[in-house]
Scaffold this motif. Structure first.
Motif, mmCIF file in Angstrom:
data_model
loop_
_atom_site.group_PDB
_atom_site.id
_atom_site.type_symbol
_atom_site.label_atom_id
_atom_site.label_comp_id
_atom_site.label_asym_id
_atom_site.label_seq_id
_atom_site.Cartn_x
_atom_site.Cartn_y
_atom_site.Cartn_z
ATOM 1 N N GLY A 73 0.829 -1.202 0.000
ATOM 2 C CA GLY A 73 0.000 0.000 0.000
ATOM 3 C C GLY A 73 0.862 1.249 0.000
ATOM 4 O O GLY A 73 1.152 1.812 1.047
ATOM 5 N N LEU A 74 1.288 1.673 -1.166
ATOM 6 C CA LEU A 74 2.238 2.774 -1.296
ATOM 7 C C LEU A 74 1.581 4.062 -1.777
ATOM 8 O O LEU A 74 2.162 4.829 -2.541
ATOM 9 C CB LEU A 74 3.370 2.369 -2.253
ATOM 10 C CG LEU A 74 4.109 1.095 -1.889
ATOM 11 C CD1 LEU A 74 5.107 0.718 -2.977
ATOM 12 C CD2 LEU A 74 4.783 1.214 -0.539
ATOM 13 N N GLY A 75 0.366 4.318 -1.300
ATOM 14 C CA GLY A 75 -0.324 5.557 -1.634
ATOM 15 C C GLY A 75 0.301 6.731 -0.897
ATOM 16 O O GLY A 75 1.441 6.671 -0.440
ATOM 17 N N LEU A 76 -0.468 7.798 -0.749
ATOM 18 C CA LEU A 76 0.062 9.006 -0.111
ATOM 19 C C LEU A 76 0.597 8.721 1.288
ATOM 20 O O LEU A 76 1.692 9.143 1.646
ATOM 21 C CB LEU A 76 -1.018 10.087 -0.040
ATOM 22 C CG LEU A 76 -1.439 10.687 -1.372
ATOM 23 C CD1 LEU A 76 -2.606 11.642 -1.176
ATOM 24 C CD2 LEU A 76 -0.265 11.409 -2.021
ATOM 25 N N MET A 77 -0.161 8.016 2.080
ATOM 26 C CA MET A 77 0.257 7.734 3.458
ATOM 27 C C MET A 77 1.334 6.642 3.481
ATOM 28 O O MET A 77 2.411 6.830 4.041
ATOM 29 C CB MET A 77 -0.957 7.308 4.277
ATOM 30 C CG MET A 77 -0.747 7.365 5.757
ATOM 31 S SD MET A 77 -0.607 9.038 6.412
ATOM 32 C CE MET A 77 -2.313 9.360 6.845
ATOM 33 N N GLY A 78 1.053 5.504 2.861
ATOM 34 C CA GLY A 78 1.983 4.380 2.884
ATOM 35 C C GLY A 78 3.314 4.680 2.210
ATOM 36 O O GLY A 78 4.368 4.291 2.705
ATOM 37 N N GLY A 79 3.274 5.365 1.090
ATOM 38 C CA GLY A 79 4.504 5.715 0.384
ATOM 39 C C GLY A 79 5.425 6.571 1.238
ATOM 40 O O GLY A 79 6.643 6.367 1.271
ATOM 41 N N ASN A 80 4.829 7.525 1.958
ATOM 42 C CA ASN A 80 5.631 8.372 2.842
ATOM 43 C C ASN A 80 6.131 7.601 4.065
ATOM 44 O O ASN A 80 7.236 7.846 4.551
ATOM 45 C CB ASN A 80 4.834 9.600 3.279
ATOM 46 C CG ASN A 80 4.776 10.647 2.179
ATOM 47 O OD1 ASN A 80 5.657 10.732 1.337
ATOM 48 N ND2 ASN A 80 3.725 11.441 2.175
ATOM 49 N N MET A 81 5.335 6.668 4.555
ATOM 50 C CA MET A 81 5.782 5.841 5.669
ATOM 51 C C MET A 81 6.989 5.001 5.253
ATOM 52 O O MET A 81 7.964 4.882 5.999
ATOM 53 C CB MET A 81 4.640 4.937 6.147
ATOM 54 C CG MET A 81 3.511 5.699 6.819
ATOM 55 S SD MET A 81 2.054 4.679 7.108
ATOM 56 C CE MET A 81 2.619 3.674 8.484
ATOM 57 N N VAL A 82 6.920 4.430 4.052
ATOM 58 C CA VAL A 82 8.035 3.626 3.546
ATOM 59 C C VAL A 82 9.289 4.480 3.391
ATOM 60 O O VAL A 82 10.384 4.074 3.782
ATOM 61 C CB VAL A 82 7.649 2.934 2.214
ATOM 62 C CG1 VAL A 82 8.877 2.396 1.498
ATOM 63 C CG2 VAL A 82 6.659 1.819 2.482
ATOM 64 N N GLN A 83 9.132 5.674 2.839
ATOM 65 C CA GLN A 83 10.295 6.553 2.682
ATOM 66 C C GLN A 83 10.926 6.851 4.045
ATOM 67 O O GLN A 83 12.149 6.812 4.190
ATOM 68 C CB GLN A 83 9.902 7.857 1.991
ATOM 69 C CG GLN A 83 11.089 8.758 1.725
ATOM 70 C CD GLN A 83 10.728 9.991 0.925
ATOM 71 O OE1 GLN A 83 9.592 10.193 0.522
ATOM 72 N NE2 GLN A 83 11.707 10.831 0.691
ATOM 73 N N ASN A 84 10.112 7.117 5.042
ATOM 74 C CA ASN A 84 10.626 7.375 6.382
ATOM 75 C C ASN A 84 11.364 6.151 6.917
ATOM 76 O O ASN A 84 12.458 6.271 7.490
ATOM 77 C CB ASN A 84 9.471 7.774 7.313
ATOM 78 C CG ASN A 84 9.953 8.199 8.671
ATOM 79 O OD1 ASN A 84 10.614 7.446 9.370
ATOM 80 N ND2 ASN A 84 9.610 9.413 9.057
#
Length: 141
Positions: free
Chosen positions: A10-21
């Motif tokens: 789930g790499l949407g707006l929330m998930g993508g930013n969580m992964v980057q962090n």
């Protein structure tokens, strides 16, 4: 102590930013999403792409889901190529969605039968907070 390998779907707006962090903090990630551009961005930063939820679960110590509905979560948990088929004993699944309690309880029980755990952890705040590691996470397991 080594850091756990994290599988993230789930790499949407929330998930993508969580992964980057998480990547910025040195975690090894295995990722999956329908949006191949989002996957490519994570891979460019060092993540590995999984071909299925089963493959992702088998490669991960922690599986994180940042998805839209309980139906979507169930579709990725169950089935021949699902998380339940690949998850390792001792692994943990964390669902960041706002899911239906009966669905979460069923998934949790099915994971427990395989020796894995589950944490229900809906998110509060915004994608910008996710990128900065400042989300509110209401967790129960």
């Amino acid at each position: 102590m080594t850091k756990p390998i994290i599988g993230f779907i789930g790499l949407g707006l929330m998930g993508g930013n969580m992964v980057q962090n998480l990547q910025n903090k040195g975690f090894e990630l295995v990722v999956m999403d329908l949006n191949k551009e989002a996957v490519a961005e994570c891979v460019a930063r060092g993540a590995t792409e999984a071909g299925s939820a089963k493959e992702l679960a088998a490669a991960s110590d922690i599986v994180m889901l940042c998805l839209t509905t309980s139906n979507v979560v169930e579709s990725l948990v169950y089935g021949e190529a699902g998380i339940l088929a690949g998850i390792k004993e001792g692994a943990v699944l964390i669902d960041f969605g706002t899911s239906i309690p009966t669905s979460t309880c069923k998934i949790g029980a099915d994971l427990a039968a395989k020796g894995a755990g589950m944490v229900d952890a809906p998110l509060g705040r915004t994608p910008a907070h996710a990128k900065d590691g400042l989300l509110n996470i209401m967790a129960a397991g």
